[in-house]
Structures are given as structure tokens and as C-alpha cells.
Write a protein that holds these residues in place. Sequence first.
Motif, PDB file in Angstrom:
ATOM      1  N   ALA A  57       0.811  -1.215   0.000  1.00 23.92           N
ATOM      2  CA  ALA A  57       0.000   0.000   0.000  1.00 23.92           C
ATOM      3  C   ALA A  57       0.843   1.263   0.000  1.00 23.92           C
ATOM      4  N   CYS A  58       1.957   1.259   0.665  1.00 24.12           N
ATOM      5  CA  CYS A  58       2.829   2.424   0.634  1.00 24.12           C
ATOM      6  C   CYS A  58       4.120   2.060   1.327  1.00 24.12           C
ATOM      7  N   ILE A  59       5.253   2.403   0.725  1.00 23.73           N
ATOM      8  CA  ILE A  59       6.496   2.148   1.424  1.00 23.73           C
ATOM      9  C   ILE A  59       7.121   3.444   1.911  1.00 23.73           C
ATOM     10  N   GLY A  60       6.366   4.527   1.803  1.00 20.61           N
ATOM     11  CA  GLY A  60       6.820   5.782   2.395  1.00 20.61           C
ATOM     12  C   GLY A  60       7.928   6.468   1.629  1.00 20.61           C
ATOM     13  N   ALA A  61       8.122   6.091   0.384  1.00 23.68           N
ATOM     14  CA  ALA A  61       9.121   6.786  -0.418  1.00 23.68           C
ATOM     15  C   ALA A  61       8.413   7.550  -1.524  1.00 23.68           C
ATOM     16  N   CYS A  62       7.290   8.173  -1.156  1.00 25.43           N
ATOM     17  CA  CYS A  62       6.383   8.798  -2.111  1.00 25.43           C
ATOM     18  C   CYS A  62       7.072   9.847  -2.964  1.00 25.43           C
ATOM     19  N   GLY A  63       8.121  10.440  -2.421  1.00 24.05           N
ATOM     20  CA  GLY A  63       8.820  11.478  -3.158  1.00 24.05           C
ATOM     21  C   GLY A  63       9.405  10.959  -4.449  1.00 24.05           C
ATOM     22  N   LEU A  64       9.612   9.644  -4.517  1.00 26.56           N
ATOM     23  CA  LEU A  64      10.271   9.062  -5.676  1.00 26.56           C
ATOM     24  C   LEU A  64       9.303   8.263  -6.541  1.00 26.56           C
ATOM     25  N   ALA A  65       8.022   8.486  -6.344  1.00 31.83           N
ATOM     26  CA  ALA A  65       7.009   7.674  -7.018  1.00 31.83           C
ATOM     27  C   ALA A  65       7.160   7.696  -8.531  1.00 31.83           C
ATOM     28  N   PRO A  66       6.818   6.604  -9.228  1.00 29.26           N
ATOM     29  CA  PRO A  66       6.431   5.311  -8.665  1.00 29.26           C
ATOM     30  C   PRO A  66       7.653   4.488  -8.211  1.00 29.26           C
ATOM     31  N   GLY A 107       0.155   3.974   8.219  1.00 28.90           N
ATOM     32  CA  GLY A 107      -0.293   3.167   7.084  1.00 28.90           C
ATOM     33  C   GLY A 107      -0.907   3.955   5.954  1.00 28.90           C
ATOM     34  N   ASP A 108      -1.139   5.252   6.160  1.00 28.25           N
ATOM     35  CA  ASP A 108      -1.743   6.057   5.108  1.00 28.25           C
ATOM     36  C   ASP A 108      -0.842   6.088   3.897  1.00 28.25           C
ATOM     37  N   PRO A 109      -1.349   5.609   2.763  1.00 29.83           N
ATOM     38  CA  PRO A 109      -0.494   5.749   1.594  1.00 29.83           C
ATOM     39  C   PRO A 109      -0.304   7.240   1.302  1.00 29.83           C
ATOM     40  N   GLY A 110       0.897   7.629   1.079  1.00 32.63           N
ATOM     41  CA  GLY A 110       1.161   9.036   0.772  1.00 32.63           C
ATOM     42  C   GLY A 110       1.608   9.842   1.968  1.00 32.63           C
ATOM     43  N   ALA A 111       1.862   9.174   3.099  1.00 31.64           N
ATOM     44  CA  ALA A 111       2.329   9.906   4.279  1.00 31.64           C
ATOM     45  C   ALA A 111       3.599   9.238   4.783  1.00 31.64           C
ATOM     46  N   PHE A 112       4.626  10.035   5.044  1.00 32.68           N
ATOM     47  CA  PHE A 112       5.841   9.425   5.573  1.00 32.68           C
ATOM     48  C   PHE A 112       6.538  10.321   6.591  1.00 32.68           C
ATOM     49  N   MET A 113       5.741  11.175   7.278  1.00 27.56           N
ATOM     50  CA  MET A 113       6.372  12.072   8.239  1.00 27.56           C
ATOM     51  C   MET A 113       6.798  11.331   9.498  1.00 27.56           C
ATOM     52  N   ASP A 114       6.013  10.364   9.920  1.00 25.34           N
ATOM     53  CA  ASP A 114       6.374   9.638  11.130  1.00 25.34           C
ATOM     54  C   ASP A 114       7.656   8.851  10.899  1.00 25.34           C
ATOM     55  N   ARG A 115       7.724   8.272   9.714  1.00 28.96           N
ATOM     56  CA  ARG A 115       8.924   7.549   9.359  1.00 28.96           C
ATOM     57  C   ARG A 115      10.145   8.468   9.408  1.00 28.96           C
ATOM     58  N   SER A 116      10.007   9.664   8.863  1.00 28.32           N
ATOM     59  CA  SER A 116      11.150  10.569   8.825  1.00 28.32           C
ATOM     60  C   SER A 116      11.557  11.033  10.214  1.00 28.32           C
ATOM     61  N   VAL A 117      10.564  11.285  11.066  1.00 25.55           N
ATOM     62  CA  VAL A 117      10.897  11.705  12.435  1.00 25.55           C
ATOM     63  C   VAL A 117      11.616  10.557  13.149  1.00 25.55           C
ATOM     64  N   LEU A 118      11.101   9.342  13.012  1.00 22.42           N
ATOM     65  CA  LEU A 118      11.747   8.201  13.671  1.00 22.42           C
ATOM     66  C   LEU A 118      13.145   7.962  13.116  1.00 22.42           C
ATOM     67  N   GLU A 119      13.296   8.141  11.819  1.00 19.37           N
ATOM     68  CA  GLU A 119      14.611   7.913  11.221  1.00 19.37           C
ATOM     69  C   GLU A 119      15.576   9.048  11.525  1.00 19.37           C
ATOM     70  N   GLY A 120      15.045  10.262  11.629  1.00 17.78           N
ATOM     71  CA  GLY A 120      15.921  11.417  11.741  1.00 17.78           C
ATOM     72  C   GLY A 120      16.137  11.925  13.151  1.00 17.78           C
ATOM     73  N   ASP A 121      15.185  11.671  14.037  1.00 21.79           N
ATOM     74  CA  ASP A 121      15.293  12.201  15.392  1.00 21.79           C
ATOM     75  C   ASP A 121      14.570  11.290  16.392  1.00 21.79           C
ATOM     76  N   PRO A 122      15.012  10.046  16.503  1.00 22.45           N
ATOM     77  CA  PRO A 122      14.258   9.092  17.334  1.00 22.45           C
ATOM     78  C   PRO A 122      14.218   9.476  18.814  1.00 22.45           C
ATOM     79  N   HIS A 123      15.267  10.172  19.272  1.00 23.56           N
ATOM     80  CA  HIS A 123      15.286  10.511  20.701  1.00 23.56           C
ATOM     81  C   HIS A 123      14.169  11.484  21.078  1.00 23.56           C
ATOM     82  N   ALA A 124      13.781  12.351  20.134  1.00 22.05           N
ATOM     83  CA  ALA A 124      12.713  13.300  20.453  1.00 22.05           C
ATOM     84  C   ALA A 124      11.425  12.547  20.784  1.00 22.05           C
ATOM     85  N   VAL A 125      11.176  11.461  20.046  1.00 21.82           N
ATOM     86  CA  VAL A 125       9.974  10.668  20.296  1.00 21.82           C
ATOM     87  C   VAL A 125      10.094   9.965  21.645  1.00 21.82           C
TER      88      VAL A 125
END
Lengths: 166, 594
Positions: free
Chosen positions: A128-137, B195-213
Motif C-alpha cells: 500500500a505504501c512504502i513511504g518513499a512517495c517522493g520518488l514515485a512510482p 499506514g496512510d499511503p502518501g504519508a511518511f512524516m512519522d517515518r522521517s521523524v523516527l529515522e531522523g530524530d528518534p530521541h525526540a519521540v
Amino acid sequence: MKEALKCYTEDPFDYGPVDSVLAKYKDQKGATIPILQAVQDEYGYLPYQALERIAKVLKVPFSRIFGVATFFAQFHLQPRGENIIRVCLGTACHVRGGAKIVEKLQEILQLDVGGTTADRKFTLESVACIGACGLAPVMMINNDTFGRLTTQKLAGIIENYGKETE
Amino acid sequence: MSHRRILFCAGTGCISSGALKTRDALVSELEKRGIRDQYEVVLSGCHGFCEQGPLLIVHPEDTFYCGVQPEDMAELIDEYLLNGRVVERLLYKDPVTGERTSDHMKIGFYAKQKRLVLHNCGVIDPENINEYIGTKGYEALKAALKMERTAIIDEVKRSGLRGRGGAGFPTGMKWEFTFKTPGDKKYIVCNADEGDPGAFMDRSVLEGDPHAVLEGMIIAGYAIGADEGYVYVRAEYPLAVKRLRIAITQAEEFGFLGSNIMGTGFNFKINIKEGAGAFVCGEETALLASIEGERGMPRPRPPFPAISGLWGKPTCLNNVETFANIPLIIREGADSFASVGTERSKGTKIFALTGKINNTGLAEVPMGMTMREIIFDIGGGIRDGKQFKAVQIGGPSGGCLPAELLDLPIDYDSLTQAGAMMGSGGLVVMDENTCMVDLARYFLTFTQNESCGKCTPCREGTKRMLEALERITEGKGESGDIPMLEELANSIKDSSLCGLGQTAPNPILSTLRYFRHEYEEHILEGKCSAGVCRNLVTYHIDAEKCTGCRACTRVCPVEAITGDKKQPHEINIQVCIKCGACMEKCKFDAVILK
């Protein structure tokens, strides 16, 4: 019943890996999912016999374990290919033509989504999404991510993973 | 000797663009010249500007290079690092003015942002706790541990922080409920099941600044009286999981986590649970069921998790971005936090800009910024000079907003009123080539697939709506379909058990509200003007543009294209299977849809 569930079975079955996973987790609260994840890491999928063993050791009905294993997209009851191709069909990929990528891959591999090639080299899945939307598809093969895909790029990428294309 | 620091963005976006290979090339070129020890090469979290990746920034002067490839590294070292001559061709080029700049704060994408939550992302090495501490990290925890618990909760309440995961429930109130519920054991849960397709902010925060969380979670634990926390993170985010694990180990070594935290007698431990791939697990009760090792199915609320959550104990559940806001609020104070944003939505929000937009990536902006500013000033406008049609906000639970609403200031309430919702903050931009009916069908396919099947309205209702949408996109729509969809959508919204079902009709309702004419066009005229719905379009060749190069005839799998060399070709629409191969192949845009 085994046949009705269409689970893949092996005979004789090596219980070693599932038993060592169970030994590690069996006293932890709520460990069903981590156990299934670890068992899948060992076998590459969740063999029917392993599920039976998990149910027996955790002293829960088989249906509970089977229910969890079939609920989550991450778990697989059939053996999968050596290389897992996961095509992203998230929104960003959808509007930038993800469906065409899937179609082309289906054509190259002669597979439906969810299928595995006869030589067990490739499994084609959608995600459904791998979170690399910036590089879609985007698609992932094993742990490598490939972005800004076009249908022309696909054959070349797949070839690097051992698919012979004419 | 002055050490220089070279930061590579190592978010998932840049890694897939090849950031690690470029880093390796830089290191080996430095080694070749025997100057490796003069440079600190750091992998940081996401800079947000995924479109231009791989990115690197050279400190202390803060020079920003983008699209850096392994073969560029020798030049970068010899020209820039050793001789101070900026490598022009690797600088960011403004797509409108064509100007290049080395100062990323001057780039439209960054200039209008307010990076409070993301202030460390792309600046520090997320795998090194000392760097986090160096940017005031864990100071908020130190301060909080000296405060009364109720004072912390009051501070969070006063800040006006609302849940960043979607619905926007006031965080302070959630904490207060959990605090007031009696119980010897309480839990903190961080929802990182993005899980929202088209959202990756949580991923970026966890990858970039995990201690803040982690710091936010520890403060929450102290405030409500919990001694254990869980981070429920998607297994599809292996890098985030890895960095979280490292952060937890380091925080324990430094005494910010574990028993007797900083000598105060407060104990708190954090476990990681990897989700197994089910969208519904973003719903709080489903998430808790999944941590308990069951199928991730929601249950009716009340009781809310604050009263009876994980294993029946009072549980405070917040989203990644929400927790990442907490250290900021405690450190800078509720007033400072509340000075940003609108009356009822305070602070900033991180949006993921994707779709047909020039600058894809992550942008953190003050609440209340208009859609126009986000899409055109930060996002750089629409790709290939096309026309803006709509923006989809809030994922499968959200809605599509048309051009007329571009000047709407974005906050929780304005979006809900407009028929969308904040959701997690995914913004997918669409141009004239996106069919809104097809988009609604796309979202319904997703929610239908992810419906857990527990309640009937969602399980059966989404299926019936999807069938109708499929009919319409296949050109078999009937005139009764629109009212039927509306009626179904409203009753599913009212009667579903959890947020998934209650919001699943939003994509249909919002497209019907703003793009009804597209539905009518599909049903009544059998037309899809966006040229997406295959059954409703035919391929033609524009004789004026066609050069007769024969490229299309070679790719056509059914030999539907005829014509002599150097003469305009023709497509036999009786034979054409509408695969689109000719359109992709044509270099002259001569293949058109009608």
C-alpha cells in the motif's frame, strides 16, 4: 482439513527452527506476532506444521494462530520466491502511474500479483505504501528501493536479480 | 585543525536515490588523498527535500548540494572542500528563475517552512545520542522530572497541542484522563503504524530524530504515572526500527530510560512492537489488540484506552509526531508553542507533499497556512506546467479539495468543514490528468482491502460502493448510481464501528461534492476527460505531430498501428487494446486520447 486450507506442507518437517523460536518467546506476554515474524524469518513463510506447533506450545486453539497469521499482510502461508518484488500502489504512486508498473512486471514475469515464478526466483506483490512517495512510482526488490520507475527501466532491473529476458 | 562536517541525508528517499553509494565514494576519495581524518562524514535523518536527492550539506558554512552522484565526489573534494570553489552544477537550481543557490534557506521549499519538530532532522546523526543532547535534547525531561505531574499535564493542555495522527483530539486531555484513571499499572503507547499511503512524516521523524519521540514518551510516562511504553511501528520501516533500537539502548546507557531515571526514582522502559501489515491497526483499539498478539480488530469505545487499554490497563496512546512535539512544549513553554498556529489548532504540522508536484518531500509549516502557499511556494507548483486540479489530503480517510479552496487556511477544523480531514498530513497533488472517479475507486479498493470485516457497514458497504465505482469507471454506470452512492456513503459513515469505516466514504463524498460533473460525465456521456478510465477513452494519432518514425508500430503488441515510414500513422481502434505503450514510446506527443 489440511487440504481444504491449502497450506503448503513439507514432509518430513524440520521442527528445529520453530522450536527454538518458541523457546525464546513462549513466556512473553502477547508474543504471537513476534513469534510468527521470527518463524517466518526462519522458513521464509509460515508452514502449516509450524503453526500447529505454535498453537500447541502456546496452548491456544489452532484457529487463533491461523486467524492472526491470515489477518496480517506480512504473513505468508505459501513458500515465496528468492527475490520479493513489492510494487508500491500508494496514492502518490497511483497518480504517477504505479498501475502501469505492475502491469509491465506481470507481463515480464508472467505472474499475477501475489504469485511466485515456477523456478521460485521471484514473487510479485503489491504494497500500500512504502513511504518513499517522493520518488514515485517505486518498488522494492528485497531490501532495495527503486524509485522514479518507468516501464522501460523494469526489465533491466529485474535482469540484475537473475531473470533472463530475451 | 578545523574539522568540517559533511552531512548526507540518509532518509529512505535519499538512500533509494543512492545516497550511501555517494557517501562511500566520498569517503574513498578522501582516503585516497589522505585527508579522511579532517572530515566528519555523518549520515543524518531526512532533510525533507526527497525530490532532489541524494542531498548533502557541508558545515560549518552550510553549503547545500543536491542530486550528488558517486562520480561527482572527486570534483567536490578538489574544487570545493580543498579550494573553496563552489561546484555550481551541483547546487540547487530554481525551476522558475533558473538561478542556483548554495544556501538552502533561500530555496522556496525551505524558506517558508517552520521546522520546529523537524529541527534536528537532517542536522544531527540520529544514531548518536550526544548529538541529540547537544541540541538541547533531554533538557525537557530534566525539567519535567522537577515538575508536578499535574503541572506537566496543564502545560500540555495549555499549549493546545492536538493529536497529529488524524482526528486531532487534544493531547493534554487524553493525558489527564489517563492520569485520573486509578490503576497500579499504566501504559504509554506510541502509534507509529503509519499506514496512510502518501504519508511518511512519522517515518522521517523516527529515522531522523528518534530521541525526540522517546523523550516525549518518557515525559508522558512520568506525567500520567506509567512505567512502561510501547512503540508500535510498521515492519515495512526497517530503518526506523533500527534507529529506534539504537536510540533506546543509548538512552538506557545515559540513564534517561530504565530504572531510577536521573536519580528521581522514576522507572520507565520502552518496548518496540513491529506491526505486521494491517492498515486498521492505526486505529487505537485495533493497535492494542495487535500488541496483545491478537488479530488487529477494533472494539467499540467506550471504554476508551485511557480507561481500559492495553491488557485492560489505562493506556495513553499518541502518534509519533505528537510525542515529538512534547519536548518542545516543555522546554520552550506552552505559550511559545501556542504562539504559532490558528486559534484552535496550535503549533506546526508536517505535511508529506507528493503526486504531480515539483518539490516532493516533507514540509513543516505553521497551522493556518493556505493550501496555495504549501503547494505553490513550498511545493514549487505543478509538474510539467500542467493545471492544478485537486489536492487529496488525509489519506484514504480524507477528501479531495478543488482549486476553489486553495486559499483555505489549513487547520483541523477548516479541513473537516470542507469534507476532508487532517489525517496524518499526506498531501497528494493532482493535475488535469487525474480522474477523480478513478481516484475515489482507488481509495475504496484500498479501504475495502483493509476493512477488517468485523462490522457489517464497513465490510459489506465498502464492497458495494467499490462495485458501483468500478462500474462507473468501466463505462457501465447507471443514472441511479450517484444517489445510491451518496446514501450508502452516509449510512456507512454513521454506522461503522471504527474510524476506518467511518471515514472510508470521505473520498467518495468529497469528490461527489466538488467533482460531481466528472461522475455525471462518466455515466451519462461515457467520457473520461482526464483520459484515465481505459474503457472510456480511445487512442488516436495526431497527424500534425506524427513524424512517421515507426517507434509506436514496433511497440504495439497487437499491430493496431499502420502507416508508411515518414507518413503520419493511424491507430485502428477496433484492434487497439489501449495498453498505452505507443503513447509512452512516442517522443513527439503525437499519441492522444479522445
